[in-house]
Design a protein around this motif. Structure first.
Motif, mmCIF file in Angstrom:
data_model
loop_
_atom_site.group_PDB
_atom_site.id
_atom_site.type_symbol
_atom_site.label_atom_id
_atom_site.label_comp_id
_atom_site.label_asym_id
_atom_site.label_seq_id
_atom_site.Cartn_x
_atom_site.Cartn_y
_atom_site.Cartn_z
ATOM 1 N N PHE A 1 -17.035 42.225 19.173
ATOM 2 C CA PHE A 1 -17.091 41.306 20.310
ATOM 3 C C PHE A 1 -17.086 39.832 19.898
ATOM 4 C CE2 PHE A 1 -18.992 45.292 21.749
ATOM 5 C CZ PHE A 1 -18.154 45.561 22.821
ATOM 6 N N ALA A 2 -16.891 39.556 18.627
ATOM 7 C CA ALA A 2 -16.903 38.166 18.148
ATOM 8 C C ALA A 2 -15.701 37.402 18.677
ATOM 9 C CB ALA A 2 -16.900 38.130 16.626
ATOM 10 N N GLN A 3 -15.950 36.233 19.217
ATOM 11 C CA GLN A 3 -14.895 35.314 19.654
ATOM 12 C C GLN A 3 -14.404 34.593 18.392
ATOM 13 O OE1 GLN A 3 -14.120 34.950 23.046
ATOM 14 N NE2 GLN A 3 -12.404 33.650 22.535
ATOM 15 N N VAL A 4 -13.212 34.910 17.954
ATOM 16 C CA VAL A 4 -12.704 34.377 16.691
ATOM 17 C C VAL A 4 -12.062 33.016 16.941
ATOM 18 C CG1 VAL A 4 -11.174 34.790 14.739
ATOM 19 C CG2 VAL A 4 -12.366 36.712 15.810
ATOM 20 N N GLN A 5 -12.628 32.011 16.292
ATOM 21 C CA GLN A 5 -12.179 30.629 16.468
ATOM 22 C C GLN A 5 -11.880 29.991 15.114
ATOM 23 O OE1 GLN A 5 -11.747 29.053 19.401
ATOM 24 N NE2 GLN A 5 -12.365 30.887 20.496
ATOM 25 N N ILE B 1 -11.518 38.017 21.672
ATOM 26 C CA ILE B 1 -12.471 38.693 20.800
ATOM 27 C C ILE B 1 -11.711 39.530 19.772
ATOM 28 C CG2 ILE B 1 -14.295 38.710 22.554
ATOM 29 C CD1 ILE B 1 -13.719 41.759 22.878
ATOM 30 N N TYR B 2 -12.360 39.756 18.645
ATOM 31 C CA TYR B 2 -11.713 40.507 17.579
ATOM 32 C C TYR B 2 -11.277 41.895 18.038
ATOM 33 C CZ TYR B 2 -10.779 43.149 13.424
ATOM 34 O OH TYR B 2 -10.164 43.957 12.503
ATOM 35 N N ASP C 1 -10.094 42.901 20.820
ATOM 36 C CA ASP C 1 -8.802 42.854 21.501
ATOM 37 C C ASP C 1 -7.662 42.750 20.493
ATOM 38 O OD1 ASP C 1 -9.958 43.016 24.001
ATOM 39 O OD2 ASP C 1 -9.947 40.843 24.326
ATOM 40 N N TYR C 2 -7.841 41.914 19.481
ATOM 41 C CA TYR C 2 -6.813 41.766 18.438
ATOM 42 C C TYR C 2 -6.598 43.104 17.741
ATOM 43 C CZ TYR C 2 -4.214 39.807 14.518
ATOM 44 O OH TYR C 2 -3.233 39.528 13.584
ATOM 45 N N LEU C 3 -7.697 43.738 17.357
ATOM 46 C CA LEU C 3 -7.626 45.013 16.660
ATOM 47 C C LEU C 3 -6.930 46.072 17.507
ATOM 48 C CD1 LEU C 3 -8.496 46.823 14.264
ATOM 49 C CD2 LEU C 3 -10.646 47.181 15.480
ATOM 50 N N LEU C 4 -7.335 46.207 18.765
ATOM 51 C CA LEU C 4 -6.711 47.219 19.631
ATOM 52 C C LEU C 4 -5.232 46.944 19.862
ATOM 53 C CD1 LEU C 4 -9.463 47.919 22.286
ATOM 54 C CD2 LEU C 4 -8.692 49.419 20.444
ATOM 55 N N ASN C 5 -4.865 45.681 20.015
ATOM 56 C CA ASN C 5 -3.444 45.350 20.198
ATOM 57 C C ASN C 5 -2.621 45.735 18.982
ATOM 58 O OD1 ASN C 5 -3.697 44.389 22.815
ATOM 59 N ND2 ASN C 5 -4.099 42.296 22.140
ATOM 60 N N LYS C 6 -3.145 45.469 17.794
ATOM 61 C CA LYS C 6 -2.422 45.819 16.569
ATOM 62 C C LYS C 6 -2.334 47.330 16.392
ATOM 63 C CE LYS C 6 -1.376 41.861 14.679
ATOM 64 N NZ LYS C 6 -0.043 41.508 14.218
ATOM 65 N N VAL C 7 -3.458 48.013 16.554
ATOM 66 C CA VAL C 7 -3.466 49.457 16.367
ATOM 67 C C VAL C 7 -2.596 50.143 17.411
ATOM 68 C CG1 VAL C 7 -4.943 51.514 16.435
ATOM 69 C CG2 VAL C 7 -5.686 49.478 15.175
ATOM 70 N N SER C 8 -2.597 49.642 18.644
ATOM 71 C CA SER C 8 -1.806 50.301 19.690
ATOM 72 C C SER C 8 -0.303 50.115 19.484
ATOM 73 C CB SER C 8 -2.231 49.819 21.071
ATOM 74 O OG SER C 8 -1.933 48.459 21.261
ATOM 75 N N GLY D 1 -8.594 42.262 9.860
ATOM 76 C CA GLY D 1 -9.891 41.605 9.928
ATOM 77 C C GLY D 1 -10.097 40.492 8.930
ATOM 78 N N LEU D 2 -11.207 40.571 8.188
ATOM 79 C CA LEU D 2 -11.580 39.534 7.234
ATOM 80 C C LEU D 2 -11.163 39.903 5.822
ATOM 81 C CD1 LEU D 2 -15.158 38.686 8.542
ATOM 82 C CD2 LEU D 2 -13.094 37.306 8.777
ATOM 83 N N LEU D 3 -11.779 40.942 5.284
ATOM 84 C CA LEU D 3 -11.514 41.357 3.906
ATOM 85 C C LEU D 3 -11.360 42.865 3.839
ATOM 86 C CD1 LEU D 3 -14.204 39.309 1.944
ATOM 87 C CD2 LEU D 3 -11.767 38.798 2.135
ATOM 88 N N THR D 4 -10.493 43.300 2.947
ATOM 89 C CA THR D 4 -10.385 44.714 2.611
ATOM 90 C C THR D 4 -10.674 44.832 1.125
ATOM 91 O OG1 THR D 4 -8.696 45.075 4.302
ATOM 92 C CG2 THR D 4 -8.898 46.747 2.583
ATOM 93 N N ILE D 5 -11.659 45.645 0.796
ATOM 94 C CA ILE D 5 -12.003 45.907 -0.593
ATOM 95 C C ILE D 5 -11.425 47.277 -0.921
ATOM 96 C CG2 ILE D 5 -13.860 46.066 -2.292
ATOM 97 C CD1 ILE D 5 -13.704 43.356 -0.759
ATOM 98 N N LEU D 6 -10.571 47.351 -1.936
ATOM 99 C CA LEU D 6 -9.801 48.562 -2.217
ATOM 100 C C LEU D 6 -10.035 49.046 -3.638
ATOM 101 C CD1 LEU D 6 -7.435 50.560 -1.446
ATOM 102 C CD2 LEU D 6 -5.934 48.878 -2.525
ATOM 103 N N LEU D 7 -10.317 50.331 -3.763
ATOM 104 C CA LEU D 7 -10.349 51.003 -5.057
ATOM 105 C C LEU D 7 -9.131 51.913 -5.114
ATOM 106 C CD1 LEU D 7 -11.838 51.701 -7.712
ATOM 107 C CD2 LEU D 7 -12.941 53.564 -6.444
ATOM 108 N N GLN D 8 -8.311 51.713 -6.139
ATOM 109 C CA GLN D 8 -7.138 52.561 -6.346
ATOM 110 C C GLN D 8 -7.442 53.586 -7.431
ATOM 111 O OE1 GLN D 8 -3.127 50.504 -6.425
ATOM 112 N NE2 GLN D 8 -4.377 48.979 -7.462
#
Length: 183
Positions: free
Chosen positions: A129-133, A162-163, A165-172, A54-61
């Motif tokens: 559902f955002a159309q990423v451009q 849309i985002y 679709d990208y997410l589902l393709n990567k996760v699948s 996605g956009l950002l991942t905020i991580l606490l280790q």
């Protein structure tokens, strides 16, 4: 996201108005139990090389650490600093900015510390559902296609849709049955 927008000479609410008024947010808690490396096996990774989607991942280790980040000079440890967060840039921010912001390749080494390791990522992503451009009007980045050096050989700049679709393709790709079961 407001700071990123301002760094690109965009209105501070650029991303909120287009992508994150209703963001897709996922918070995870990962436990990496301590594990011996089996004899005669080269098992180095708790999680192999990847970028976030996605956009950002905020991580606490926790204090044990284990996160490594890929730099032009090679892999470096992201040594935990108490009271701080790590911010990873994701594929969609790279796509939107035409490569001005690059998604952060990272991996997690196998935990052999003798103690369980905890990691707390918050994934802040565009609306499903955002159309990423690409952002119009940004100067072109020389050679934005870094697919030859990416872990998955993907060209995030070629994605159109849309985002979700990208997410589902990567996760699948990791969980092939999930897409079929969910949809």
């Amino acid at each position: 996201m407001r700071g990123i927008a301002l760094s690109l000479a965009l209105p501070a609410d650029y991303f909120a108005r287009r992508y994150t008024a209703d963001p897709l947010i996922l918070f995870r808690i990962f436990n990496y139990p301590t594990q011996e490396v089996p004899k005669d096996m080269d098992v180095q990774w708790g999680v192999g090389e990847h970028t976030d989607y996605g956009l950002l991942t905020i991580l606490l280790q926790d204090q044990i650490g284990g996160l490594q980040v890929k730099t032009p000079g090679g892999w470096v440890d992201a040594t935990p600093v108490p009271g701080t967060f790590i911010c990873n840039i994701g594929d969609m921010l790279e796509r939107m900015t035409g490569g001005w912001y690059r998604s952060t390749a990272h991996r997690v080494i196998r935990n052999t510390s003798g103690h369980d390791r905890l990691s707390f990522p918050l994934f802040f992503d565009p609306n499903y559902f955002a159309q990423v451009q690409p952002i119009e009007g940004l100067p072109a980045v020389p050679d934005p296609d870094d697919s030859a050096s990416r872990w998955d050989k993907a060209n995030v700049h070629a994605f159109n849709g849309i985002y979700g679709d990208y997410l589902l393709n990567k996760v699948s790709r990791v969980f092939p049955q999930l897409r079929q079961e969910v949809l």
